[in-house]
Design a protein around this motif. Structure first.
Motif, PDB file in Angstrom:
ATOM      1  N   ILE A 147       0.846  -1.196   0.000  1.00 38.25           N
ATOM      2  CA  ILE A 147       0.000   0.000   0.000  1.00 38.25           C
ATOM      3  C   ILE A 147       0.881   1.247   0.000  1.00 38.25           C
ATOM      4  O   ILE A 147       1.905   1.287   0.687  1.00 38.25           O
ATOM      5  CB  ILE A 147      -0.911   0.022   1.254  1.00 38.25           C
ATOM      6  CG1 ILE A 147      -1.663  -1.300   1.396  1.00 38.25           C
ATOM      7  CG2 ILE A 147      -1.880   1.191   1.207  1.00 38.25           C
ATOM      8  CD1 ILE A 147      -2.342  -1.480   2.749  1.00 38.25           C
ATOM      9  N   SER A 148       0.498   2.276  -0.727  1.00 40.47           N
ATOM     10  CA  SER A 148       1.276   3.511  -0.752  1.00 40.47           C
ATOM     11  C   SER A 148       1.148   4.252   0.579  1.00 40.47           C
ATOM     12  O   SER A 148       0.138   4.136   1.285  1.00 40.47           O
ATOM     13  CB  SER A 148       0.826   4.413  -1.900  1.00 40.47           C
ATOM     14  OG  SER A 148      -0.529   4.797  -1.736  1.00 40.47           O
ATOM     15  N   ALA A 149       2.158   5.017   0.918  1.00 39.30           N
ATOM     16  CA  ALA A 149       2.239   5.687   2.218  1.00 39.30           C
ATOM     17  C   ALA A 149       1.044   6.600   2.488  1.00 39.30           C
ATOM     18  O   ALA A 149       0.568   6.696   3.628  1.00 39.30           O
ATOM     19  CB  ALA A 149       3.545   6.477   2.314  1.00 39.30           C
ATOM     20  N   ASP A 150       0.550   7.263   1.460  1.00 43.04           N
ATOM     21  CA  ASP A 150      -0.554   8.207   1.657  1.00 43.04           C
ATOM     22  C   ASP A 150      -1.899   7.511   1.878  1.00 43.04           C
ATOM     23  O   ASP A 150      -2.907   8.171   2.118  1.00 43.04           O
ATOM     24  CB  ASP A 150      -0.655   9.165   0.468  1.00 43.04           C
ATOM     25  CG  ASP A 150      -0.979   8.460  -0.841  1.00 43.04           C
ATOM     26  OD1 ASP A 150      -0.549   7.301  -1.016  1.00 43.04           O
ATOM     27  OD2 ASP A 150      -1.673   9.061  -1.669  1.00 43.04           O
ATOM     28  N   LYS A 151      -1.892   6.173   1.849  1.00 45.19           N
ATOM     29  CA  LYS A 151      -3.110   5.398   2.088  1.00 45.19           C
ATOM     30  C   LYS A 151      -3.020   4.595   3.398  1.00 45.19           C
ATOM     31  O   LYS A 151      -3.818   3.689   3.635  1.00 45.19           O
ATOM     32  CB  LYS A 151      -3.373   4.440   0.924  1.00 45.19           C
ATOM     33  CG  LYS A 151      -3.484   5.112  -0.437  1.00 45.19           C
ATOM     34  CD  LYS A 151      -4.652   6.091  -0.502  1.00 45.19           C
ATOM     35  CE  LYS A 151      -4.782   6.704  -1.896  1.00 45.19           C
ATOM     36  NZ  LYS A 151      -5.894   7.688  -1.979  1.00 45.19           N
ATOM     37  N   ILE A 152      -2.049   4.932   4.232  1.00 43.51           N
ATOM     38  CA  ILE A 152      -1.850   4.236   5.506  1.00 43.51           C
ATOM     39  C   ILE A 152      -2.043   5.211   6.662  1.00 43.51           C
ATOM     40  O   ILE A 152      -1.463   6.301   6.667  1.00 43.51           O
ATOM     41  CB  ILE A 152      -0.442   3.611   5.588  1.00 43.51           C
ATOM     42  CG1 ILE A 152      -0.269   2.546   4.496  1.00 43.51           C
ATOM     43  CG2 ILE A 152      -0.192   3.008   6.972  1.00 43.51           C
ATOM     44  CD1 ILE A 152       1.154   2.006   4.379  1.00 43.51           C
ATOM     45  N   LEU A 153      -2.841   4.818   7.637  1.00 41.83           N
ATOM     46  CA  LEU A 153      -3.079   5.625   8.831  1.00 41.83           C
ATOM     47  C   LEU A 153      -2.625   4.850  10.061  1.00 41.83           C
ATOM     48  O   LEU A 153      -3.159   3.778  10.370  1.00 41.83           O
ATOM     49  CB  LEU A 153      -4.569   5.975   8.961  1.00 41.83           C
ATOM     50  CG  LEU A 153      -5.017   6.639  10.273  1.00 41.83           C
ATOM     51  CD1 LEU A 153      -4.284   7.958  10.498  1.00 41.83           C
ATOM     52  CD2 LEU A 153      -6.533   6.849  10.280  1.00 41.83           C
ATOM     53  N   VAL A 154      -1.628   5.380  10.757  1.00 41.65           N
ATOM     54  CA  VAL A 154      -1.179   4.827  12.035  1.00 41.65           C
ATOM     55  C   VAL A 154      -1.975   5.494  13.147  1.00 41.65           C
ATOM     56  O   VAL A 154      -2.034   6.725  13.222  1.00 41.65           O
ATOM     57  CB  VAL A 154       0.329   5.072  12.245  1.00 41.65           C
ATOM     58  CG1 VAL A 154       0.729   4.808  13.698  1.00 41.65           C
ATOM     59  CG2 VAL A 154       1.145   4.194  11.309  1.00 41.65           C
ATOM     60  N   VAL A 155      -2.587   4.684  14.014  1.00 37.40           N
ATOM     61  CA  VAL A 155      -3.357   5.208  15.143  1.00 37.40           C
ATOM     62  C   VAL A 155      -2.702   4.738  16.437  1.00 37.40           C
ATOM     63  O   VAL A 155      -2.615   3.532  16.692  1.00 37.40           O
ATOM     64  CB  VAL A 155      -4.819   4.722  15.099  1.00 37.40           C
ATOM     65  CG1 VAL A 155      -5.597   5.277  16.293  1.00 37.40           C
ATOM     66  CG2 VAL A 155      -5.486   5.140  13.792  1.00 37.40           C
ATOM     67  N   SER A 156      -2.207   5.665  17.226  1.00 38.76           N
ATOM     68  CA  SER A 156      -1.687   5.276  18.546  1.00 38.76           C
ATOM     69  C   SER A 156      -2.885   4.972  19.448  1.00 38.76           C
ATOM     70  O   SER A 156      -3.913   5.644  19.372  1.00 38.76           O
ATOM     71  CB  SER A 156      -0.813   6.382  19.138  1.00 38.76           C
ATOM     72  OG  SER A 156      -1.538   7.580  19.331  1.00 38.76           O
TER      73      SER A 156
END
Length: 210
Positions: free
Chosen positions: A118-127
């Motif tokens: 997946i491209s970086a702009d389509k990844i969401l990291v949630v703490s």
């Protein structure tokens, strides 16, 4: 139809605080996302597992290393167009003796695996949400310790650093939700709703599913 992977632990699976049961459809945050995104032709892949860590092997529970199972899920569900990654709470357990920095290093490896597909702009990291101050007590979850609470509070900034380095999106669940007073660890119905609302806004704002 686009596919959105939600990869996490019991707070993604939807564990009802103080039980071993799961919140019903329409209550857990992943299902709320699905109900709102269905009209946009998006399928939400609910991939939560109780006890899942980033990279750490739990000697008391088998097959909980998030990094180990993530490649299989990405391949079996291919193509995955976007992903939300929310792990780290279980990594705070006392017997792992982890720091927030060490947990973030594990999270970083999971992000690297996502970036293979997946491209970086389509990844969401949630703490994750913070652990409650009394979570370590016998009546709650003694697998955690006093230090676990402090470590959970430090994940936000360490995860933000990882997101910046990898050029992926970042959001802190702890800014919008708190653990239930029932077990000091899991989202209640209000927490699931609040998190879902914020993530929906974020997905639209960043056009992650466009």
């Amino acid at each position: 139809m686009k596919q959105l992977l939600c990869y996490g632990d019991s707070n993604t699976w939807g564990l009802i605080p103080g039980t071993k049961d799961r919140y019903s459809w329409g209550v857990r945050w992943t299902s709320i996302l699905q109900e709102h995104l269905q009209k946009k032709d998006v399928r939400v892949l609910e991939e939560g597992l109780c006890g899942r860590t980033t990279v750490f092997e739990d000697c008391y529970r088998n097959d909980r290393r998030g990094l180990a199972t993530l490649p299989f899920i990405l391949e079996s569900q291919y193509p995955v167009d976007a992903a939300i990654l929310m792990l780290g709470t279980n990594d705070c357990k006392d017997y792992f003796h982890n720091s927030a920095y060490g947990i973030a290093k594990g999270l970083s490896q999971c992000v690297d695996e996502l970036l293979r597909f997946i491209s970086a702009d389509k990844i969401l990291v949630v703490s994750p949400i913070h652990l409650g101050k009394d979570v370590w007590k016998e009546e709650y979850d003694p697998e955690f310790g006093l230090e676990s609470v402090d470590v959970s509070k430090k994940l936000k900034e360490e995860y933000r650093k990882v997101a910046d380095e990898k050029k992926v999106h970042f959001l802190a669940a702890s800014d919008y939700a708190v653990p239930s007073q029932v077990d000091m660890e899991h989202l209640d119905e209000y927490g699931h709703a609040a998190l879902a609302d914020r993530i929906l806004d974020f997905l639209q704002q960043k056009q992650m599913l466009e």
